[in-house]
Design an enzyme around this catalytic site. Structure first.
Site, PDB file in Angstrom:
ATOM      1  N   GLY A   1      41.094   7.476  20.966  1.00  0.00           N
ATOM      2  CA  GLY A   1      42.259   7.546  21.852  1.00  0.00           C
ATOM      3  C   GLY A   1      42.079   6.649  23.069  1.00  0.00           C
ATOM      4  CB  THR A   2      39.114   5.977  25.201  1.00  0.00           C
ATOM      5  OG1 THR A   2      38.897   7.365  25.431  1.00  0.00           O
ATOM      6  CG2 THR A   2      38.803   5.202  26.463  1.00  0.00           C
TER       7      THR A   2
ATOM      8  CB  CYS B   1      30.457  22.623  40.361  1.00  0.00           C
ATOM      9  SG  CYS B   1      31.579  23.080  41.680  1.00  0.00           S
TER      10      CYS B   1
ATOM     11  CB  SER C   1      42.239  10.736  19.626  1.00  0.00           C
ATOM     12  OG  SER C   1      40.875  10.949  19.343  1.00  0.00           O
ATOM     13  N   GLY C   2      41.958  10.836  16.192  1.00  0.00           N
ATOM     14  CA  GLY C   2      41.731  11.669  15.010  1.00  0.00           C
ATOM     15  C   GLY C   2      41.043  12.996  15.285  1.00  0.00           C
TER      16      GLY C   2
ATOM     17  CB  THR D   1      34.889  -4.841   9.156  1.00  0.00           C
ATOM     18  OG1 THR D   1      34.567  -6.227   9.131  1.00  0.00           O
ATOM     19  CG2 THR D   1      35.000  -4.305   7.739  1.00  0.00           C
TER      20      THR D   1
ATOM     21  CG  ASN E   1      43.665  16.204  29.142  1.00  0.00           C
ATOM     22  OD1 ASN E   1      44.546  15.505  29.659  1.00  0.00           O
ATOM     23  ND2 ASN E   1      42.490  16.373  29.689  1.00  0.00           N
TER      24      ASN E   1
HETATM   25  C1  LIG Z   1      45.004  13.273  26.561  1.00  0.00           C
HETATM   26  C2  LIG Z   1      43.794  12.550  26.060  1.00  0.00           C
HETATM   27  N1  LIG Z   1      43.796  11.219  26.023  1.00  0.00           N
HETATM   28  C3  LIG Z   1      42.745  10.514  25.566  1.00  0.00           C
HETATM   29  C4  LIG Z   1      41.607  11.144  25.157  1.00  0.00           C
HETATM   30  C5  LIG Z   1      40.460  10.331  24.676  1.00  0.00           C
HETATM   31  O1  LIG Z   1      40.382  10.353  23.272  1.00  0.00           O
HETATM   32  P1  LIG Z   1      39.040   9.866  22.565  1.00  0.00           P
HETATM   33  O2  LIG Z   1      38.031  10.920  22.767  1.00  0.00           O
HETATM   34  O3  LIG Z   1      39.410   9.696  21.114  1.00  0.00           O
HETATM   35  O4  LIG Z   1      38.675   8.562  23.188  1.00  0.00           O
HETATM   36  C6  LIG Z   1      41.544  12.545  25.200  1.00  0.00           C
HETATM   37  C7  LIG Z   1      40.305  13.261  24.811  1.00  0.00           C
HETATM   38  O5  LIG Z   1      39.925  14.240  25.438  1.00  0.00           O
HETATM   39  C8  LIG Z   1      42.663  13.262  25.660  1.00  0.00           C
HETATM   40  O6  LIG Z   1      42.671  14.603  25.718  1.00  0.00           O
END
Ligand SMILES: Cc1ncc(COP(=O)(O)O)c(C=O)c1O
Length: 409
Positions: A73-74, A326, A200-201, A238, A152
């Site tokens: 996802g990042t 913290c 994100s899978g 790839t 999230n």
């Molecule tokens: C809202 C959101 N975006 C992006 C990410 C990042 O995804 P990934 O862990 O696949 O990089 C997360 C993971 O916690 C998420 O909750």
């Protein structure tokens, strides 16, 4: 330590579905051909990648050619920002929110350093987007508006379809991070004006290390990873074939489980929430309870510290997560809860519980039973709690003082 495992942290990651693992296995061994190769040993693998793309596209409600596989996802989030800026070099402004995941939020200081103007839109006390602020922020100089679809931490859903309409009317690209939506809420991207969507899978029972970016057909787009011609020239490298196959299978399962997620899982989440807030005083639910993904609840247990709750939960075999930070060296509670104006005493004691289709009512009832003695024990030790309620003078209870008054860091 309990030998139980009650996994209520599915927004952090999910169990890889056994069906996805089974589908992946041959591609680690016998079927190792490169999908870009010209011979049938590679071509047959390319056919399987094509099927996986179709399955992911079906889950997202788009065309298969609009799906670009990424590593996570990042990467999808970073790609969307990069592409929007590189395809519109004259535009120097980005609009986002104050409650984004770090995959987007960490770009903000970096972009500012590069000379971009970034407007971060606030939320109300329920975590809903301040719509007027959003509309006012859109200018002819805006290259991209990027907003979470569902948060999230709280699960609160932003009205991304309406937001994308407003952007389309102004010629502004709209990206949404739908990492917490995929598999939980039906998506029909072809019917929207959304330009780019990250998923994100590992948030919907595929393995970690695979993601996708939806790129609307006809969009101006440049790849983030430049290399070979894979992914139709939209992402070099790839293809991670086994993981792509796994994500395809997980997408198919997510579609099949969508009803269960929105009925049984939602009811379990509501039962859990009610059980905890009925049996424990000084709790509050963070986030709009009417506009949330079905699996998430974020509850504050006031006057104690979230990390301490987590440690006790872990001893009872329960996995959850907290909004305070913290242990990560920061004294500040969650930026999301702060943006919502959640009082410090509540933000610090917040716990996120996130369920999946693999959870049961027995697990929910075990968690409901386990919480009250933990909270009572921690409150008995808290300097901000006396008898049955908060201590009279809690005026020092603030992170602004420079040291954390709740957890003592
Ligand atoms: C809202 C959101 N975006 C992006 C990410 C990042 O995804 P990934 O862990 O696949 O990089 C997360 C993971 O916690 C998420 O909750």
């Amino acid at each position: 330590m309990s030998d139980k495992l009650i996994y209520f942290d599915n927004n952090a990651t999910t169990m890889t579905a056994p069906e996805a693992i089974e589908a992946m296995m041959p591609f680690f061994s016998l079927r190792y051909g490169n999908p870009s190769s010209m011979y049938p040993f590679g071509g047959e693998v390319a056919d399987e990648v094509k099927k996986a793309r179709e399955r992911v596209a079906a889950m997202m409600g788009c065309e298969p050619r609009e799906v670009v596989f990424t590593s996570c996802g990042t990467e999808s989030d970073n790609t969307a920002i990069w592409s929007a800026l590189r395809t519109q070099p004259d535009k120097r402004h980005i609009v986002t929110s104050r409650v984004e995941h770090p995959a987007i939020a960490s770009n903000v200081p970096f972009l500012k350093n590069l000379g971009y103007r970034v407007t971060e839109i606030g939320v109300d006390e329920k975590g809903n987007l301040l719509w007027e602020q959003f509309i006012e922020a859109l200018t002819p100089d805006t290259a991209l508006a990027t907003f979470l679809w569902a948060n999230n931490e709280t699960g609160v859903i932003f009205p991304v379809e309406e937001m994308a309409e407003a952007c389309a009317e102004r010629g502004i690209q709209f990206h949404t991070d739908a990492v917490q939506v995929a598999g939980k809420v039906p998506m029909n991207l072809s019917k929207t004006k959304i330009d780019m969507v990250s998923i994100s899978g590992h948030k919907f029972h595929a393995p970690k290390g695979i993601g996708a970016l939806y790129v609307r057909r006809g969009m101006k787009y440049v790849p983030y990873l430049v290399g070979g011609h894979q992914e139709n020239g939209r992402r070099g490298g790839t293809e991670n074939v086994p993981y792509i196959i796994g994500m395809g299978k997980a997408a198919e399962l997510a579609m099949a489980n969508m009803d269960d997620e929105n009925t049984r899982v939602r009811a379990l989440r509501d039962r859990l929430e009610k059980g905890l807030t009925d049996s424990i005083t000084y709790t509050r639910i963070n986030g709009d309870t009417l506009k949330r993904v079905p699996n998430t609840t974020n509850i504050s247990f006031e006057y104690i510290e979230g990390e301490a709750i987590l440690l006790h939960l872990a001893s009872a075999g329960i996995c959850a997560s907290s909004g305070s930070a913290c242990t990560s060296g920061s004294l500040e509670p969650s930026h999301v809860l702060r943006a919502m104006g959640v009082p410090f005493t509540a933000a610090h004691g917040s716990i996120r519980l996130s369920l999946s289709v693999h959870n049961t009512q027995e697990e929910v009832d075990y968690v409901i039973k386990t919480f009250p003695p933990i909270i009572a024990k921690l409150r008995a030790m808290s300097p901000f709690w006396k008898g049955d309620g908060p201590a009279e003078d809690n005026s020092m209870l603030t992170c602004e003082t420079g040291s954390c008054q709740v957890c003592g860091v």
